[in-house]
Design a protein around this motif. Sequence first.
Motif, PDB file in Angstrom:
ATOM      1  N   ASN A 453      32.416  51.435  42.827  1.00  0.00           N
ATOM      2  CA  ASN A 453      31.641  51.692  41.606  1.00  0.00           C
ATOM      3  C   ASN A 453      32.536  52.207  40.487  1.00  0.00           C
ATOM      4  O   ASN A 453      33.732  52.454  40.678  1.00  0.00           O
ATOM      5  N   PHE A 454      31.935  52.387  39.329  1.00  0.00           N
ATOM      6  CA  PHE A 454      32.723  52.743  38.157  1.00  0.00           C
ATOM      7  C   PHE A 454      33.346  54.129  38.275  1.00  0.00           C
ATOM      8  O   PHE A 454      34.445  54.368  37.767  1.00  0.00           O
ATOM      9  N   THR A 455      32.658  55.036  38.971  1.00  0.00           N
ATOM     10  CA  THR A 455      33.217  56.388  39.160  1.00  0.00           C
ATOM     11  C   THR A 455      34.582  56.302  39.837  1.00  0.00           C
ATOM     12  O   THR A 455      35.539  56.960  39.435  1.00  0.00           O
ATOM     13  N   ARG A 524      41.259  44.728  35.783  1.00  0.00           N
ATOM     14  CA  ARG A 524      40.294  43.623  35.654  1.00  0.00           C
ATOM     15  C   ARG A 524      38.888  44.077  36.039  1.00  0.00           C
ATOM     16  O   ARG A 524      37.912  43.702  35.406  1.00  0.00           O
ATOM     17  N   ARG A 525      38.814  44.909  37.076  1.00  0.00           N
ATOM     18  CA  ARG A 525      37.491  45.403  37.490  1.00  0.00           C
ATOM     19  C   ARG A 525      36.825  46.200  36.369  1.00  0.00           C
ATOM     20  O   ARG A 525      35.618  46.318  36.306  1.00  0.00           O
ATOM     21  N   GLN A 526      37.635  46.785  35.486  1.00  0.00           N
ATOM     22  CA  GLN A 526      37.087  47.569  34.374  1.00  0.00           C
ATOM     23  C   GLN A 526      36.987  46.759  33.096  1.00  0.00           C
ATOM     24  O   GLN A 526      36.730  47.312  32.028  1.00  0.00           O
ATOM     25  N   ASN A 527      37.247  45.463  33.206  1.00  0.00           N
ATOM     26  CA  ASN A 527      37.280  44.580  32.025  1.00  0.00           C
ATOM     27  C   ASN A 527      38.326  45.054  31.017  1.00  0.00           C
ATOM     28  O   ASN A 527      38.141  44.913  29.817  1.00  0.00           O
ATOM     29  N   LEU A 528      39.399  45.593  31.494  1.00  0.00           N
ATOM     30  CA  LEU A 528      40.470  46.040  30.600  1.00  0.00           C
ATOM     31  C   LEU A 528      41.638  45.058  30.706  1.00  0.00           C
ATOM     32  O   LEU A 528      41.761  44.313  31.682  1.00  0.00           O
TER      33      LEU A 528
HETATM   34  C1  LIG Z   1      32.700  43.651  33.022  1.00  0.00           C
HETATM   35  O1  LIG Z   1      32.163  42.525  32.430  1.00  0.00           O
HETATM   36  C2  LIG Z   1      31.161  41.871  33.215  1.00  0.00           C
HETATM   37  C3  LIG Z   1      30.771  40.576  32.523  1.00  0.00           C
HETATM   38  O2  LIG Z   1      30.671  40.764  31.163  1.00  0.00           O
HETATM   39  C4  LIG Z   1      30.003  42.809  33.413  1.00  0.00           C
HETATM   40  O3  LIG Z   1      29.042  42.220  34.241  1.00  0.00           O
HETATM   41  C5  LIG Z   1      30.496  44.076  34.078  1.00  0.00           C
HETATM   42  O4  LIG Z   1      29.446  45.041  34.190  1.00  0.00           O
HETATM   43  C6  LIG Z   1      31.633  44.694  33.302  1.00  0.00           C
HETATM   44  N1  LIG Z   1      32.187  45.794  34.092  1.00  0.00           N
HETATM   45  C7  LIG Z   1      32.472  46.966  33.577  1.00  0.00           C
HETATM   46  C8  LIG Z   1      33.034  47.980  34.533  1.00  0.00           C
HETATM   47  O5  LIG Z   1      32.332  47.230  32.407  1.00  0.00           O
END
Ligand SMILES: *[C@@H]1O[C@H](CO)[C@@H](O)[C@H](O)[C@H]1NC(C)=O
Length: 699
Positions: A453-455, A524-528
Amino acid sequence: MRTLEIFFWGGLVLAEGVPVSQRRKVVQSFNVRREASSGLTPVQVGNGNFAFGADVTGLQTFHPFGILSTWCWHNFSLPTTPNQTSIDDFTGLQWWTHDRLITYNQPNPAQNDISTWLIQNPQRVNMGRVGFDFGRDNVTEADLGHKSQILDMWSGKIRSSFMFNGAEVEVEMHAHPTSDTIAILIESPLLNADLGIFFDFPLPVRNKFDAPFVGVFNATDKHQTVLERTSTQSATIKHTIDQTSYYTFISWAGSGSVTGPANGTHRYILKAPTSKLKLTVSFSPTTPTEILPSLKGVFEDSQTWWESYWAGGAFIDLSAVESDNATELQRRIITSKYLLAVNSASDNPPQESGLVNNGWYGKFHLEMNLWNSLPLARWGHFELLWRSLPNIYKRWLPSSYSRAKAQGYGGARWGKMTDPTGRSAPGEINSLLIWQQPHPMYFAEVEYRSYPNFTTLARWDAVLTATADFMASFAFFNESTGVYDLGPPMYPVSENTNPNVTTNPTFELAYWRFGLDVAARWKRRQNLTVPSTWITVRDRLAPLPVVDGTYAVYEGISGMWTDKTTASDHPAMAGIYGLLPPPSSGASLSTPILRKTAAKIKETWALEDSYGWDFSLLAMNSLRLGDVDQAIAYLLHPIFAFDDAGYPIGGSRVPTPYFPNSNSLLIATAMMAGGWDGSEGPHFPKGWDVKVEGFVPAL
Ligand SMILES: *[C@@H]1O[C@H](CO)[C@@H](O)[C@H](O)[C@H]1NC(C)=O
Ligand SMILES: *[C@@H]1O[C@H](CO)[C@@H](O)[C@H](O)[C@H]1NC(C)=O
Ligand SMILES: *[C@@H]1O[C@H](CO)[C@@H](O)[C@H](O)[C@H]1NC(C)=O
Ligand SMILES: *[C@@H]1O[C@H](CO)[C@@H](O)[C@H](O)[C@H]1NC(C)=O
Ligand SMILES: *[C@@H]1O[C@H](CO)[C@@H](O)[C@H](O)[C@H]1NC(C)=O
Ligand SMILES: *[C@@H]1O[C@H](CO)[C@@H](O)[C@H](O)[C@H]1NC(C)=O
Ligand SMILES: *[C@@H]1O[C@H](CO)[C@@H](O)[C@H](O)[C@H]1NC(C)=O
Ligand SMILES: *[C@@H]1O[C@H](CO)[C@@H](O)[C@H](O)[C@H]1NC(C)=O
Ligand SMILES: *[C@@H]1O[C@H](CO)[C@@H](O)[C@H](O)[C@H]1NC(C)=O
Ligand SMILES: *[C@@H]1O[C@H](CO)[C@@H](O)[C@H](O)[C@H]1NC(C)=O
């Protein structure tokens, strides 16, 4: 039989559960029983940050085993040698590193005194000794009859009894799970006569290995104790050693008094006439602001804590297997898990000898932190792992950034032989070892499997970024070969090569790739955005060195399998498949080369000179290669020895106990039980009727 559904990474797996009553039966069947002191190892109660080691009397009457903690440390005074009077005077040594002179944190022969001071200080303090006082000096263990002791691992209790002068003495002890407190219940008619309890305080010494006992009791003029406060039910003793001071609080039910110290000693004696003495002893850096737990409170909290430790987390039940090998493996698993919670579940990385005695002055080695802390994750005890992770890395980020920057690198370079401030001790090996660097990636990735998870991502992000920045920056681009090299100078896992020629060791190359892969995935998991240098370096890392169809210690090594000094020390090549998952970037590992390497190690490696976790590493490698019997053989190898109380024997090169052995055994057995991606467990020898519960597959 109960069947539990357990969510495994990537799918649902049905596993047979091990009910709490069965867990209890298995654990208690390996309770430690002694009829004499070992002289080498105690039996312990403790909580990961504090532990008490007892001899056969249940106290420390004849053998001054340790009372060690995470927080109590001492510095000897700085040298008075001209120009070596401050730690800022220390210069280290400059070594050529790819045409640059880099300053390394190494002892400088021109500055012997300050160099030595920085290695030897601070040391971990043995906070005291608590034993029976028989009213005369000439009593020995041989004068006691019917000695009997049981460590009940299920409840964290030591029960001891013996006869003296025709009367029985019974002792029961627990340690509190969250404070530095032991509670002792003593029943004996002798308490109404001569029997008392003594408290004594040692002076730290400058021994690299201070084992089996820590400090000396006969240099009494070099430190001070004072009975600060005393009443009929309590006493406070303050112990001062140079700049270090701490308090021992003693409290008891009924009435009595503490007197002392006897002339020329730091020995105090409690006499409390009763037939049943309820005593608590607590250690603290400050005078207490809250009321100490009562004996009943300590006993109850300890039992609750231990029962939830055993009832929670993962479990392996080998009790239905009719084989001495299985019984011995089960014993090692259970005692190792007990000792893990007592000695390694710490706020700081654990010491190699835990809270039993001092190795390397009580400091901890960050490369050993993987062996010592990972089992908490693999056995489902994240609440204990989070005491130190990732906090320690966050705490030491600033000093690790400085360490890298001073050498011209980016990111954070983690230290090696470390004290609680994060300072790394000077040393040639200390300053040139690199395999501790990717450990944060290993920890983070394992944690993410259980908590995706994000935490989790946020907790580790800054640490992984700083680590990957250093790793990318450390790799050296070799213009003539077009690849990134690791070293020279450097020491690989096996610390027995010439650092000035050691280049591209197999394990470190594989671990660099793994670390950069995890760091990139984390972003990548954090969209960074993934920093491009990480990918550039990863994709052009030097290939793993191959010699005679085997993975070699390092590129260009001579006499790989013919020279006994080369084929010795830690066989880290086995770790690229045993410890690390198959690479998720670049070339795949070659199975024939892995097999030939494993066979060569088995045939030629000087395992008699190995110490410990080598066997767990080789066992994991054997497992992935499909040879379960060989894995068991490594875990029961005669050199890989555990004593009657489960303490891993150090052997000729390191003192006893050497916890990376028992802790790595837990990592290897977790892999047997839980399998790994693409090969679900359990993996045990054919015909073994094994029940496992709660394991997540290994990376
Ligand atoms: C990253 O992007 C995806 C698709 O846009 C999204 O579903 C996901 O929640 C995002 N993850 C985070 C950690 O922001
Ligand atoms: C020991 O000295 C060092 C250097 O001055 C200091 O950082 C550290 O806190 C001291 N530790 C103790 C326990 O006094
Ligand atoms: C100490 O340092 C001073 C100034 O750098 C120097 O002159 C002196 O020779 C040094 N003394 C010793 C004993 O190294
Ligand atoms: C390695 O090289 C440095 C110089 O860069 C030298 O001082 C050191 O003694 C060498 N070490 C070994 C073990 O050869
Ligand atoms: C031990 O010491 C006591 C007096 O302190 C003495 O009476 C006794 O004889 C001694 N016993 C032995 C075996 O030496
Ligand atoms: C002090 O005790 C240690 C062992 O604890 C011993 O090795 C040493 O010889 C003793 N020193 C003196 C002066 O008695
Ligand atoms: C204390 O011991 C010292 C020597 O250890 C001795 O000189 C002194 O007389 C003793 N004092 C008492 C009060 O016994
Ligand atoms: C996320 O993971 C953390 C551990 O990093 C855990 O404490 C927490 O409970 C998890 N949260 C959720 C919503 O699963
Ligand atoms: C580049 O790699 C080659 C082959 O490994 C080696 O001989 C050479 O010393 C390396 N160059 C530098 C500058 O390290
Ligand atoms: C027990 O292990 C040893 C070596 O580890 C092996 O030689 C032996 O065959 C095993 N015994 C059984 C009954 O599996």
